[in-house]
Design a protein around this motif. Structure first.
Motif, short mmCIF file in Angstrom:
data_model
loop_
_atom_site.label_atom_id
_atom_site.label_comp_id
_atom_site.label_asym_id
_atom_site.label_seq_id
_atom_site.Cartn_x
_atom_site.Cartn_y
_atom_site.Cartn_z
N SER A 192 -10.41 51.76 41.04
CA SER A 192 -9.07 52.26 40.72
C SER A 192 -8.36 52.67 42.00
N HIS A 221 -8.28 47.93 39.33
CA HIS A 221 -8.23 48.06 37.87
C HIS A 221 -8.03 49.52 37.51
N GLN A 222 -7.03 49.81 36.68
CA GLN A 222 -6.78 51.16 36.25
C GLN A 222 -7.43 51.43 34.89
N SER A 223 -7.69 52.69 34.64
CA SER A 223 -8.20 53.16 33.35
C SER A 223 -9.40 52.33 32.92
N THR A 224 -9.39 51.84 31.68
CA THR A 224 -10.54 51.11 31.16
C THR A 224 -10.40 49.60 31.31
N GLU A 225 -9.44 49.14 32.10
CA GLU A 225 -9.26 47.70 32.29
C GLU A 225 -10.51 47.05 32.87
N TYR A 226 -11.26 47.82 33.64
CA TYR A 226 -12.40 47.22 34.32
C TYR A 226 -13.48 46.77 33.35
N TYR A 227 -13.53 47.37 32.14
CA TYR A 227 -14.54 46.99 31.16
C TYR A 227 -14.51 45.48 30.93
N LEU A 228 -13.31 44.98 30.65
CA LEU A 228 -13.15 43.55 30.37
C LEU A 228 -13.43 42.71 31.60
N ALA A 229 -12.95 43.19 32.76
CA ALA A 229 -13.17 42.43 34.00
C ALA A 229 -14.65 42.30 34.31
#
Length: 328
Positions: A192, A221-229
């Motif tokens: 982040s 990646h901000q917030s929970t966007e990284y989960y998908l990445a």
């Protein structure tokens, strides 16, 4: 962004074991207290309340410390606390009513308010707006896993209350082990922006280049966007606060924490601190309140409740050495 209530309830009971296995545990049994509400318990029979009715640990007002609070704040009788609700448990997150803010940071903020004789008002915002609000004077103090850095010390005053432990999360079975810069050379790593872990990755990447290795391919990646990445393979690793990553690993069952590191890097012990606008007069009161919580044991109770007792400090410090500025 809040996590789905059912996901929180399902995942919370296993967090303690994950914290230990992921390198966040200290050998104590405190982590086993983090379990789901409404009848779900940890192996030792204890449970954490994830409902809006938190029944938080409380402590008496200390007049000598309360007297250190600037007159304007004492007059209004309220301590406005700003936090980033985008973080995941056990830092600060929504209870199972999807509205009430709970976690280790709100618990500590509430105790500070007790000592100072002030009502605590929580203000959940995005990470970058914490600092915008502090700069403008809209909020009195930020308690949101904020690391002391030398750059931030130019604009803010700090009173420390936890150690800063970072984690590296990857897909389960990846075979990755992160102990230092070389382990991420040439890897695609998410982070982040504006965070302590971003500064660490940048310094690691520069060190790799100096040593003839490939730089780290940093993705934001901000917030929970990284989960998908992470799950889609667009990044190989994500760097973030270790408690949050450990919780997420339990929640999904598909990832794991593959290494931990001091948030301050190799030469500086990273420290999390209550953060206030520089020279506004509040930091001494915050420091005094935090030391009182450490002395009377309520601070330890809160950290133990959330499985973070290995991040405890022995005393609160005002503006200690922070993470160094990136080299030009």
């Amino acid at each position: 962004m809040s996590l789905p209530r059912r996901a929180l309830v399902a995942a919370a009971g296993a967090l303690a074991a994950a914290l230990v296995l992921a390198g966040c545990g200290s050998g104590s049994t405190g982590g086993t207290e983090l379990a789901a509400a409404k009848g779900t318990t940890a192996p030792d029979g204890t449970a954490v309340n994830l409902s809006p009715n938190q029944n938080r640990v409380t402590t008496p007002k200390v007049d000598a410390i309360a007297a250190l609070v600037p007159e304007e704040i004492r007059r209004k009788g309220t301590l406005t606390v700003v936090d980033s609700i985008g973080t995941t448990p056990p830092l600060d997150f929504y209870a199972n009513d999807d509205r009430t803010i709970i976690g280790v940071e709100p618990d500590i903020a509430s105790l500070v308010g007790n000592v100072l004789g002030l009502k605590v008002e929580f203000n959940p915002v995005s990470w970058e707006n914490i600092f915008v609000g502090l700069d403008s004077g809209k909020y009195d103090v930020g308690l949101s896993n904020i690391t002391v850095t030398e750059a931030r010390k130019e604009k803010y005053d700090f009173a420390t209350y936890r150690l800063d432990i970072l984690g590296f999360e990857a897909k389960k079975g990846s075979g990755l082990k992160v102990t230092g810069p070389k382990d991420l050379a040439g890897r695609v790593v998410g982070v982040s922006t504006g965070t302590n872990q971003e500064k660490l990755l940048i310094s690691w990447s520069e060190e790799n280049v100096r040593n003839g290795l490939k730089p780290i391919d940093i993705k934001y990646h901000q917030s929970t966007e990284y989960y998908l990445a992470l799950s889609s393979g667009r990044i190989e690793v994500f760097a973030g606060p270790n408690p949050s990553l450990a919780f997420h690993a339990v929640q999904t069952g598909e990832t794991e924490v593959v290494g931990t590191y001091s948030g301050g890097g190799a030469d500086v012990l990273g420290k999390i601190a209550a953060t206030t606008k520089k020279d506004n007069g509040l930091v001494k009161a915050l420091n005094g309140a935090l030391d009182e919580l450490i002395r009377n044991g309520t601070y330890g109770q809160v950290l133990k409740r959330w499985g973070l007792d290995n991040e405890a400090v022995k005393s609160s410090e005002i503006n200690p050495q922070g993470l160094p500025k990136p080299k030009p």
